[in-house]
Design a protein around this motif. Structure first.
Motif: not given
Ligand code: ATP
Length: 769
Positions: A145, A182, A558, A560, A585, A589
């Motif tokens: 999703q 976010e 960033g 993760d 940090r 999700l």
């Molecule tokens: N739709 C999804 N379903 C499940 N897991 C997901 C989904 N989208 C992203 N993820 C996972 O969620 C985590 C966080 O994603 P990501 O690092 O891209 O967040 P971000 O918004 O870029 O955060 P930040 O602003 O801190 O950089 C990653 O481990 C990614 O694999």
């Protein structure tokens, strides 16, 4: 009576029954240290009476008298001697008053996580993504999703790339895109999925059009992703690699992707190796700005005529002072280089899905005001997308302003399920309060009562990170850097010859376990560590079940990392944007998370800066009470013992004392780097140097701390030998650089003003003047 023993000046020192009412008064005295101290003085008087009459029945004599290697050395004028043989440690006296603050916690218990995948959203397969790619996401990566931002941005980007999209108004031809959502909401996949989709589709179309088509990596760079830190380049590369894994792609179709080579170019790596790889072709390139600019200027074989994507991840950080100029140059050079190299045949030329022009995507959890400015000179008809709104218009300024990115709620939005807390801690109690939080976090974990697994402690500068890492690992422990703790480091740019052995070992240690927080791995990360150690630290901390990471803001953006349950901002950030990224940090999700920020009583006005975040107050006594190992023990005894252990460790060897002094001085320099708009809150002159020194386990008042120039020179030399790219700590001592810029590439260390500004009003030297 001997000079070599200590006595604690604490409430516990009084026989229980005699002082019950005073003791309860002390506890009820609210936040006022003045009030508490008045009661404490009364208690002390009674204590002395009790001592006289009851002699050795006084619990102090049995519980708190400890041999001290310190007192011998310090007994001249540093340690106050009582008429008895014992010495007072004044952790709980002369602390500033903590103003009583009205509680205004934000109630987020009823709110759904704002960055979680949405059950109501259309699945990836219905967004127009390539079937193979959506199947790969679901089957291989268990990503089913989409999150809010993915639901809104992916169809929008796809539709703007190919003509057959139905999500975009026919009159609007959006090109460049600004994405704001976010932390932990999946922004990386938001921009990567459309890129991979586009490459996959174009490859398929090109091979359907001509069986002779030769897809090889030598086509050059098709997409560039710019990020502010080296760690992020590796992280994004691994996401790209996971998307390009061929196992889920239909049989016979895997050749569509196998020619694609992703890679990184980053500061600190061998430039010649990178040049070779660029010459062979890196099709999806992840880079830090400085190194990319270097290759654009100096690597002739850098083929960019097929470049179709430029992504600026953590865009607002990239736009900060220091990066901005580099970005402008990059954008200019990309334009020139792509025009100069347009003679090689493009196998995608006839593919309908192949974009006809280059697209830029800016991506961040926070939006700086100057994004608009940058958008003005860099982006073409940009469209702003955030998790709530999709805006579009022909005019750049209007479009971005239309979404009101300047409101605090938009700029500083954090995941709704994240709990924000703060604790007002007198300087002398900072170290023991930190210890108490860490101890209680992992104590409950071990009893299986808490799911808490990992904690990140943000600290303002490299030296202070090193000091705390070392202190928590080695205080009270015999494990001072055994060979097993030391990674075998061999990097081309890290020359370790002629450097003192301790320093070498020191820079090589990745994970240590001490007895202060038993059985929990301690890690540290900052921009001054050798690159190999930075990589190994993140790898090991990521894979560990539990751990504490002491770090600078190099880890704020960033990253993760799984199972981060708590963020401690031991030093407040220089910018509220950094606050948002640090706390981001955790609570990623849709998961829960907590953040605690430490403030001094003099920094209480910072709560106004945090007004849009509305953190909840924690009482320092409540935290320290968790230190009491049994009902019969008072927490002050435990806290004082812990403090004394730290102090003893620091004084046990000049190397450790020096580490503490360096940390103290660098901390002050970092403190002085707070922006002028916050000087009424964070001003070095407001700090009580003696109390602050205590938080570095130093017993000296700052006027007694000799700024050991020799040792600073030694550190500088070590930094230089560690390599040009990584020895950024030297820049902290460079006055000109410090005044010009707050931060440097690949390094979130703060270049801060020179030491001469640092003597506070409480130092003896200053008073003499
Ligand atoms: N739709 C999804 N379903 C499940 N897991 C997901 C989904 N989208 C992203 N993820 C996972 O969620 C985590 C966080 O994603 P990501 O690092 O891209 O967040 P971000 O918004 O870029 O955060 P930040 O602003 O801190 O950089 C990653 O481990 C990614 O694999």
């Amino acid at each position: 009576m001997e000079e070599g023993s200590l006595i604690l000046n604490i409430v516990n020192s009084v026989p229980d029954n005699d002082n019950k009412s005073l003791r309860s008064q002390w506890k009820d005295a609210g936040g006022s240290w003045k009030e508490k101290n008045r009661i404490r003085r009364n208690l002390k008087k009674t204590s002395w009476k009790a001592n006289k009459t009851e002699g050795s029945n006084n619990p102090i004599a049995t519980t708190s008298t400890v041999p001290s290697p310190i007192t011998k050395e310090r007994s001249d004028n540093k340690v106050k001697l009582l008429p008895s043989t014992e010495v007072i440690s004044s952790l709980f006296t002369h602390n500033p008053e903590i103003p009583h603050l009205p509680q205004s916690p934000r109630d987020n218990s009823h709110l759904n996580p704002s960055n979680a995948p949405s059950k109501d959203a259309l699945p990836f397969s219905s967004m127009g993504l390539d079937d193979d790619l959506s199947r790969h996401l679901e089957d291989e990566l268990q990503i089913r999703q989409p999150t809010n931002i993915q639901s809104k941005a992916i169809p929008f980007i796809l539709a703007s790339v190919n003509d057959h999209g139905s999500h975009v108004d026919a009159d609007v031809k959006p090109a460049d895109i600004i994405i704001q959502a976010e932390t932990g909401s999946g922004k990386t996949l938001t921009y990567l999925l459309p890129i991979i989709h586009c490459l996959l589709r174009s490859s398929r179309e090109a091979s359907n059009l001509s069986r002779q088509v030769n897809l090889t990596r030598s086509i050059g760079t098709l997409a560039i992703i710019l990020v502010p830190t080296r760690e992020l380049t590796k992280q994004i590369l691994s996401v790209i690699e996971s998307l390009l894994k061929k196992s889920s792609f239909k049989s016979g179709q895997s050749h569509l992707l196998h020619w694609l080579v992703p890679g990184t170019v980053v500061g600190g790596e061998n430039k010649n190796h990178e040049k070779n790889r660029i010459r062979k072709g890196i099709n999806i390139l992840v880079s830090t700005p400085g190194r990319l600019l270097d290759h654009l200027q100096n690597t002739k074989s850098f083929a960019l005529d097929s470049l179709r994507w430029l992504v600026l991840d953590e865009a607002d950080r990239l736009l900060e002072l220091g990066f901005e100029e580099t970005l402008e140059q990059i954008v200019k050079l990309l334009k020139v280089r792509s025009e100069n190299h347009n003679n090689s045949p493009n196998p995608f030329a006839q593919a309908p899905s192949w974009p006809t022009f280059r697209r830029t995507i800016l991506c961040s959890a926070t939006a700086r005001d100057d994004i608009r400015q940058f958008a003005g000179y860099t982006l073409v008809d940009p469209v702003y997308i955030n998790a709530d709104d999709i805006g579009s218009s022909d005019n750049v300024g209007v479009k971005v302003e239309a979404v009101d990115s300047s409101s605090d709620a938009t700029k500083y939005s954090t995941p709704k399920q994240l709990k924000h807390k703060y604790v007002i801690t007198p300087a002398k109690l900072r170290l023991v309060t930190l210890t108490a939080i860490l101890k209680s976090t992992f104590r409950t974990h071990h009893h299986g009562l808490s799911t808490c697994r990992k904690v990140i402690v943000f600290i303002s500068c490299c030296d202070s990170v090193d000091f705390h890492f070392d202190l928590f690992a080695n205080t009270n422990a015999a494990n001072i850097l055994t060979p097993e703790d030391v990674e075998d480091v061999q990097t081309t740019e890290t020359t370790t010859a002629n450097i003192e052995q301790h320093t070498i070992d020191y820079y090589k240690s990745v994970r240590l376990v001490g007895s202060v927080i038993p059985n929990i791995g301690l890690y540290r990360l900052h921009g001054d560590l050798p690159q190999i150690i930075r990589i190994k630290t993140l790898q090991q901390f990521s894979e560990a079940n539990s751990g504490i990471l002491f770090c600078t803001d190099v880890a704020a953006r960033g990253l993760d990392l799984p199972y981060i349950e708590k963020i401690i901002q031991y030093d407040p950030p220089l910018d509220l944007l950094d606050y948002v990224h640090r706390v981001g940090r955790t609570a990623r999700l849709g998961k829960n998370g907590e953040s605690i920020i430490f403030l001094l009583p003099s920094e209480i006005d910072y709560l106004n800066v945090l007004s849009s975040i509305k953190p909840e107050a924690l009482q320092v006594e409540s935290i320290l009470e968790t230190l009491a190992s049994s009902k019969h023990k008072e927490y002050e005894v435990e806290a004082t013992n812990i403090q004394l252990d730290f102090e003893r460790y620091v004084l046990s060897d000049p190397k450790y004392t020096e580490l503490a002094r360096m940390a103290f001085l660098s901390h002050l320099r970092a403190y002085a780097a707070h922006p002028s708009s916050e000087k009424h809150i964070f001003h070095v002159k407001k700090l009580h140097m003696g109390h602050m020194a205590k938080s570095f386990a130093l017993r000296d008042a700052p006027s007694n701390i000799d700024v050991n120039h020799k040792s600073m020179e030694h550190k500088k030399r070590v930094g230089q030998k560690k390599g040009k790219a990584s020895g950024k700590r030297n820049e902290l001592d460079n006055k000109t650089a410090a005044l010009k810029t707050k931060r440097k590439y690949d390094n979130s260390e703060f270049a801060v003003p020179d030491l001469s500004n640092l003597s506070g009003p409480t130092t003896k030297k200053k008073r003499k003047k």
